[in-house]
Scaffold this motif. Structure first.
Motif, mmCIF file in Angstrom:
data_model
loop_
_atom_site.group_PDB
_atom_site.id
_atom_site.type_symbol
_atom_site.label_atom_id
_atom_site.label_comp_id
_atom_site.label_asym_id
_atom_site.label_seq_id
_atom_site.Cartn_x
_atom_site.Cartn_y
_atom_site.Cartn_z
ATOM 1 N N SER A 219 22.624 -29.306 -2.153
ATOM 2 C CA SER A 219 21.230 -29.018 -1.788
ATOM 3 C C SER A 219 21.146 -27.670 -1.087
ATOM 4 O O SER A 219 22.118 -27.206 -0.482
ATOM 5 C CB SER A 219 20.693 -30.114 -0.858
ATOM 6 N N LYS B 294 19.704 -26.670 1.900
ATOM 7 C CA LYS B 294 19.172 -27.427 3.036
ATOM 8 C C LYS B 294 17.914 -26.797 3.610
ATOM 9 O O LYS B 294 17.837 -25.599 3.802
ATOM 10 C CB LYS B 294 20.242 -27.573 4.107
ATOM 11 N N GLY C 141 20.009 -39.901 13.077
ATOM 12 C CA GLY C 141 20.075 -38.456 12.938
ATOM 13 C C GLY C 141 19.224 -37.701 13.946
ATOM 14 O O GLY C 141 18.225 -38.215 14.456
ATOM 15 N N SER D 120 16.315 -30.029 -2.943
ATOM 16 C CA SER D 120 17.444 -30.941 -3.131
ATOM 17 C C SER D 120 18.318 -30.439 -4.270
ATOM 18 O O SER D 120 17.898 -29.604 -5.082
ATOM 19 C CB SER D 120 16.935 -32.345 -3.461
ATOM 20 N N ALA E 195 20.735 -41.079 8.568
ATOM 21 C CA ALA E 195 19.537 -41.808 8.156
ATOM 22 C C ALA E 195 19.077 -42.774 9.235
ATOM 23 O O ALA E 195 17.884 -43.077 9.359
ATOM 24 C CB ALA E 195 19.810 -42.569 6.852
ATOM 25 N N GLU F 268 24.633 -42.431 4.817
ATOM 26 C CA GLU F 268 24.658 -41.256 5.683
ATOM 27 C C GLU F 268 24.190 -41.728 7.056
ATOM 28 O O GLU F 268 23.060 -42.207 7.198
ATOM 29 C CB GLU F 268 23.721 -40.170 5.154
ATOM 30 N N GLU G 187 24.348 -34.320 4.354
ATOM 31 C CA GLU G 187 23.046 -34.535 3.729
ATOM 32 C C GLU G 187 23.149 -34.411 2.214
ATOM 33 O O GLU G 187 23.769 -33.492 1.691
ATOM 34 C CB GLU G 187 22.059 -33.491 4.265
ATOM 35 N N GLY H 289 25.383 -34.946 11.629
ATOM 36 C CA GLY H 289 23.951 -34.860 11.902
ATOM 37 C C GLY H 289 23.427 -35.896 12.865
ATOM 38 O O GLY H 289 22.213 -36.086 12.970
#
Length: 383
Positions: free
Chosen positions: A9, A11, A95, A15, A92, A89, A46, A135
């Motif tokens: 991606s 960032k 973060g 995406s 999610a 991740e 991510e 993250g």
């Protein structure tokens, strides 16, 4: 002509999936009959969930979990096409973007929601997990996640220590009698690209906590708490977490996964590309297009484009890398499998302007058109 597109991606902009569409459109403008295969990729951070469910025909799940500030948040994770492997991740559920800047405080934030995602996936029949660390807004050594999974951490009076980094310094003992039993049948693979220890000058608190809102006093307290937690883990489990490379990742989540869940730490990009099966899918490919938002010295230290280039280089396939920006350190990539790289910015502009979605999409497509017109000319096919 057969072209593989395997970009990370960009960032803060597009995406990997949307960026791949623009590149494919640019190739088709020059070579309408080109055979194009696209695989969104990631390096464990991510985009990892999107990359793996896209490549395996998996499914995305959205679950309400406990957020980093103990308020409900909606978090997504994926189950791969085999129906038994979950990819999560941690950002999610805990973060940094989930915490308003004025509320960022790793003394208070928790990883509890990560444990809830794991439990939900187990309920869907998953016993294999790929976890992307990075993250996080937390520095609780994964204690919140472990509490969600049934572990108890108590102070000297036998009371639960509560949530957040502030709880670490209170932990005197732990209770494993109520741990969710199916965890014993689960296998965890952790995408981890840093080797920071749990505590000390290179540990989770001193290196990462200031980014999460910690002031110098908090950093010192968090570091003491991490060291105390490590002592309890060694006493109760016989595991010296301080000696585990990457234990300090994501505010100490690496330590929790390694010591309590017997997780295997692996370089992120290798873990993702192995699961996608990219090496096998390179057969018959004439060109590979890879890229990310910025090509710099960090790229050469194991980020996604370098992983793609290494696999293509083994088969003698030219690799073109596209990026929003390119630094002088990126020249090292030419010796590491990337044949040539190009910035897509086509005029002076601010970073904010460059990251606008419509601008990035146009620049990816137009740069690709010009590159493949050159390839077409070199091949002696100019119309």
């Amino acid at each position: 002509m057969k072209v593989m597109i395997a970009i990370d991606s960009f960032k803060g902009s597009v995406s990997s999936k949307d960026g791949s569409k623009e590149i494919a459109s640019g190739i088709k403008e020059v070579y309408p009959d080109a055979d194009i295969v696209s695989f969104p990729i990631a390096d464990g951070g991510e985009g990892t969930v999107e990359a793996l469910i896209s490549a395996t025909g998996g499914q995305l799940y959205s679950v309400q979990v406990t957020g980093p500030l103990l308020e409900p948040v909606q978090a997504s994770y994926g189950i791969l096409g085999n129906g038994k492997t979950a990819v999560i991740e941690v950002a999610a559920a805990c973060g940094l973007p989930l915490v308003p800047e004025e509320c960022r405080n790793p003394m208070l934030t928790t990883t509890y929601g990560v444990g809830e995602l794991i439990l939900h996936a187990i309920g869907q029949g998953c016993h294999e997990f790929i976890i992307g660390l990075g993250g996080s807004a937390t520095n609780d050594a994964g204690v919140g996640m472990l509490q969600a999974l049934g572990y108890r951490f108590m102070d000297q009076e036998g009371h639960d220590v509560g949530q957040g980094g502030k709880a670490l310094g209170k932990i005197e003992r732990m209770d494993v009698n109520h741990v969710f039993p199916e965890l014993r049948q689960c296998e965890f693979k952790i995408a981890c690209d840093v080797n920071n220890p749990l505590y000390g000058p290179h540990g989770a608190a001193y290196v990462f906590a200031p980014q999460k809102g910690a002031n110098p006093t908090m950093v010192e307290e968090l570091d003491r708490g991490l060291a105390m937690f490590a002592g309890v883990v060694e006493s109760e489990l016989g595991v010296n977490v301080q000696d585990i490379p990457g234990a300090g990742t994501a505010g100490g989540l690496g330590a929790a996964f390694a010591a309590f869940l017997k997780a295997e730490m692996k370089p992120g990009v290798g873990l993702v590309l192995d699961r996608i099966g990219l090496k096998e899918k390179l057969e018959g490919v004439d060109f590979v297009i890879t890229g990310e938002g910025r090509l710099d010295g960090q790229t050469s230290m194991g980020k996604a484009p370098l992983g793609v280039a290494a696999l293509a280089q083994m088969q003698g396939i030219p690799v073109i890398a596209l990026a929003g920006g390119v630094t002088k350190e990126a020249t090292a990539l030419n010796d590491l499998g990337i044949t040539s790289f190009f910035p897509i910015i086509n005029a002076p502009m601010t970073l904010e302007q460059a990251k606008e979605i419509v601008v990035t999409r146009y620049n990816l497509r137009s740069t690709t058109v010009q590159l493949f017109r050159l390839i077409q000319a070199v091949r002696g096919q100019v119309r």
